[in-house]
Design a protein around this motif. Sequence first.
Motif, PDB file in Angstrom:
ATOM      1  N   ALA A   1      26.371  45.255  48.991  1.00  0.00           N
ATOM      2  CA  ALA A   1      27.609  44.493  49.205  1.00  0.00           C
ATOM      3  C   ALA A   1      28.624  44.651  48.083  1.00  0.00           C
ATOM      4  O   ALA A   1      29.822  44.425  48.290  1.00  0.00           O
ATOM      5  CB  ALA A   1      27.273  43.012  49.392  1.00  0.00           C
ATOM      6  N   PHE A   2      28.176  45.047  46.878  1.00  0.00           N
ATOM      7  CA  PHE A   2      29.102  45.169  45.747  1.00  0.00           C
ATOM      8  C   PHE A   2      29.833  46.515  45.727  1.00  0.00           C
ATOM      9  O   PHE A   2      30.611  46.786  44.804  1.00  0.00           O
ATOM     10  CB  PHE A   2      28.372  44.940  44.419  1.00  0.00           C
ATOM     11  N   GLU A   3      29.589  47.358  46.720  1.00  0.00           N
ATOM     12  CA  GLU A   3      30.302  48.636  46.876  1.00  0.00           C
ATOM     13  C   GLU A   3      30.355  49.456  45.579  1.00  0.00           C
ATOM     14  O   GLU A   3      31.423  49.716  45.041  1.00  0.00           O
ATOM     15  CB  GLU A   3      31.721  48.403  47.382  1.00  0.00           C
TER      16      GLU A   3
ATOM     17  N   LEU B   1      28.967  48.840  37.395  1.00  0.00           N
ATOM     18  CA  LEU B   1      30.300  48.891  38.009  1.00  0.00           C
ATOM     19  C   LEU B   1      30.260  48.490  39.477  1.00  0.00           C
ATOM     20  O   LEU B   1      29.375  48.898  40.223  1.00  0.00           O
ATOM     21  CB  LEU B   1      30.876  50.302  37.881  1.00  0.00           C
ATOM     22  N   SER B   2      31.240  47.689  39.882  1.00  0.00           N
ATOM     23  CA  SER B   2      31.350  47.239  41.269  1.00  0.00           C
ATOM     24  C   SER B   2      32.669  47.719  41.863  1.00  0.00           C
ATOM     25  O   SER B   2      33.619  48.015  41.134  1.00  0.00           O
ATOM     26  CB  SER B   2      31.290  45.709  41.345  1.00  0.00           C
ATOM     27  N   GLY B   3      32.733  47.769  43.190  1.00  0.00           N
ATOM     28  CA  GLY B   3      33.903  48.262  43.877  1.00  0.00           C
ATOM     29  C   GLY B   3      34.846  47.178  44.367  1.00  0.00           C
ATOM     30  O   GLY B   3      34.841  46.057  43.854  1.00  0.00           O
ATOM     31  N   PRO B   4      35.665  47.492  45.388  1.00  0.00           N
ATOM     32  CA  PRO B   4      36.706  46.577  45.863  1.00  0.00           C
ATOM     33  C   PRO B   4      36.224  45.196  46.287  1.00  0.00           C
ATOM     34  O   PRO B   4      36.981  44.227  46.219  1.00  0.00           O
ATOM     35  CB  PRO B   4      37.305  47.334  47.062  1.00  0.00           C
ATOM     36  N   SER B   5      34.969  45.072  46.727  1.00  0.00           N
ATOM     37  CA  SER B   5      34.477  43.786  47.235  1.00  0.00           C
ATOM     38  C   SER B   5      33.950  42.856  46.151  1.00  0.00           C
ATOM     39  O   SER B   5      33.435  41.778  46.452  1.00  0.00           O
ATOM     40  CB  SER B   5      33.358  44.026  48.253  1.00  0.00           C
ATOM     41  N   ARG B   6      34.082  43.237  44.893  1.00  0.00           N
ATOM     42  CA  ARG B   6      33.511  42.456  43.782  1.00  0.00           C
ATOM     43  C   ARG B   6      33.915  40.983  43.829  1.00  0.00           C
ATOM     44  O   ARG B   6      33.080  40.088  43.648  1.00  0.00           O
ATOM     45  CB  ARG B   6      33.951  43.086  42.457  1.00  0.00           C
ATOM     46  N   ALA B   7      35.191  40.695  44.080  1.00  0.00           N
ATOM     47  CA  ALA B   7      35.654  39.310  44.021  1.00  0.00           C
ATOM     48  C   ALA B   7      35.092  38.449  45.142  1.00  0.00           C
ATOM     49  O   ALA B   7      34.914  37.245  44.989  1.00  0.00           O
ATOM     50  CB  ALA B   7      37.187  39.270  44.056  1.00  0.00           C
TER      51      ALA B   7
ATOM     52  N   LEU C   1      39.022  32.268  54.687  1.00  0.00           N
ATOM     53  CA  LEU C   1      39.456  33.503  55.336  1.00  0.00           C
ATOM     54  C   LEU C   1      38.493  34.625  54.945  1.00  0.00           C
ATOM     55  O   LEU C   1      38.031  34.683  53.799  1.00  0.00           O
ATOM     56  CB  LEU C   1      40.880  33.876  54.908  1.00  0.00           C
ATOM     57  N   PRO C   2      38.177  35.519  55.860  1.00  0.00           N
ATOM     58  CA  PRO C   2      37.219  36.605  55.563  1.00  0.00           C
ATOM     59  C   PRO C   2      37.842  37.763  54.774  1.00  0.00           C
ATOM     60  O   PRO C   2      37.730  38.928  55.144  1.00  0.00           O
ATOM     61  CB  PRO C   2      36.775  37.045  56.954  1.00  0.00           C
ATOM     62  N   VAL C   3      38.493  37.430  53.653  1.00  0.00           N
ATOM     63  CA  VAL C   3      39.106  38.455  52.795  1.00  0.00           C
ATOM     64  C   VAL C   3      38.016  39.093  51.950  1.00  0.00           C
ATOM     65  O   VAL C   3      37.362  38.423  51.155  1.00  0.00           O
ATOM     66  CB  VAL C   3      40.189  37.845  51.894  1.00  0.00           C
ATOM     67  N   SER C   4      37.801  40.385  52.116  1.00  0.00           N
ATOM     68  CA  SER C   4      36.738  41.073  51.378  1.00  0.00           C
ATOM     69  C   SER C   4      37.247  42.010  50.296  1.00  0.00           C
ATOM     70  O   SER C   4      36.463  42.485  49.464  1.00  0.00           O
ATOM     71  CB  SER C   4      35.858  41.870  52.353  1.00  0.00           C
ATOM     72  N   ALA C   5      38.564  42.276  50.265  1.00  0.00           N
ATOM     73  CA  ALA C   5      39.123  43.137  49.219  1.00  0.00           C
ATOM     74  C   ALA C   5      40.639  43.012  49.226  1.00  0.00           C
ATOM     75  O   ALA C   5      41.245  42.774  50.278  1.00  0.00           O
ATOM     76  CB  ALA C   5      38.723  44.597  49.427  1.00  0.00           C
ATOM     77  N   THR C   6      41.239  43.160  48.048  1.00  0.00           N
ATOM     78  CA  THR C   6      42.699  43.126  47.928  1.00  0.00           C
ATOM     79  C   THR C   6      43.148  44.186  46.928  1.00  0.00           C
ATOM     80  O   THR C   6      42.406  44.557  46.019  1.00  0.00           O
ATOM     81  CB  THR C   6      43.198  41.757  47.437  1.00  0.00           C
TER      82      THR C   6
END
Length: 374
Positions: free
Chosen positions: A97-99, A117-123, A212-217
């Motif tokens: 899940a941490f991409e 290191l984590s990707g876009p979904s870290r937050a 809200l299902p926000v998974s990356a910004t």
Amino acid sequence: MQHTVHQLADTIRAAAENNTPLLIRSGGTKDFYGNGPLNPFNTVSPVNPVSPPGILDARAYAGIVDYEPTELVVTARSGTRLADLETELRKQGQMLAFEPPHFGPDATLGGCVASGLSGPSRASAGAVRDFVLGLRMLDGKGDDLSFGGQVMKNVAGYDVSRLMTGSMGTLGLLLEVSLKVLPLPATALTLRFQMSEAEAIKKMNLWGGRSLPVSATCFYEGELTVRLSGAVPAVRAARAILGGEEIIEGRTFWESLREQTHAFFQQGKPLWRLSIKSTIPPLLLPGKQLIEWGGALRWLVADTNAGADTEAVQIAVRKAAQDAGGHATLFRSYGLHTPIFHPLAPAMMNITQRLKEKFDPDRIFNLGRMYPGI
């Protein structure tokens, strides 16, 4: 496979006995990251200025040890290619899940955990260490140690499983890692909005605080890009609330951020990574910026035009990050000779040094990769 472990342990013991430095390295896709001779753009903290280090490569120790999809847990050897592991997970409709970024086809699970290191979904999903349940490792004496397990639980003292995450190989050689995995989202779509940087930071924090299902910004050059992931009804409802323009090639866009193939990362100039409070207004720093993680991650391609005071720039970057409640890392140096990682407070440096002494008493592993003497 146990024979491979014995060989690695023998190599470590011989190195410790002869005071020979070792560089833990497998796929080599993150050679650029951190201090040391493997970084082609940085020579600040050589592992050993006299004796060239030997390479400790764990790629021969690869493969999945145990995987039970119904338990959402996978245990794999550190030499396992990250791409191969993710392929097996996708077959069961699951993912990391941490991409984690790969930065090349030879990226391994060990490198993924060691770099942290984590990707876009870290937050939205969490960091690498949030998913590490347990691990097996070889310390600086060649001892085979195991920590944690395959379930989430509280522990007394140091949580070594997560302590090893992001340690850059300075504490020991990872052998096996148990990770929590999650189901792939039922659907995902990407939206884009035109707005200013200040407005984008406010929107990212506002939406991140709602159901809200926000998974990356991502915000860059006047455009805020948002990914929605999850159950179909939830994504549809969020799409109706947020509006914006749907981007067809959303998956390609987020992959370009994760792997840093996006044009922003291809400028050939020093790249800073500022991890700060998400609500901090725009940072006035020389160069171009790209914002991820709801405002908590600010990438900066520093301005290094002729005549630019590079020392003044790095001082300004580190001060801005510290004032914003975070820290700055010189992620890709491109010839800028300055320490890579943000200086530690004296108390934290003391703890870090004591951990190094405990796990690597002869200081043979990746010495100087993070900080001098560590």
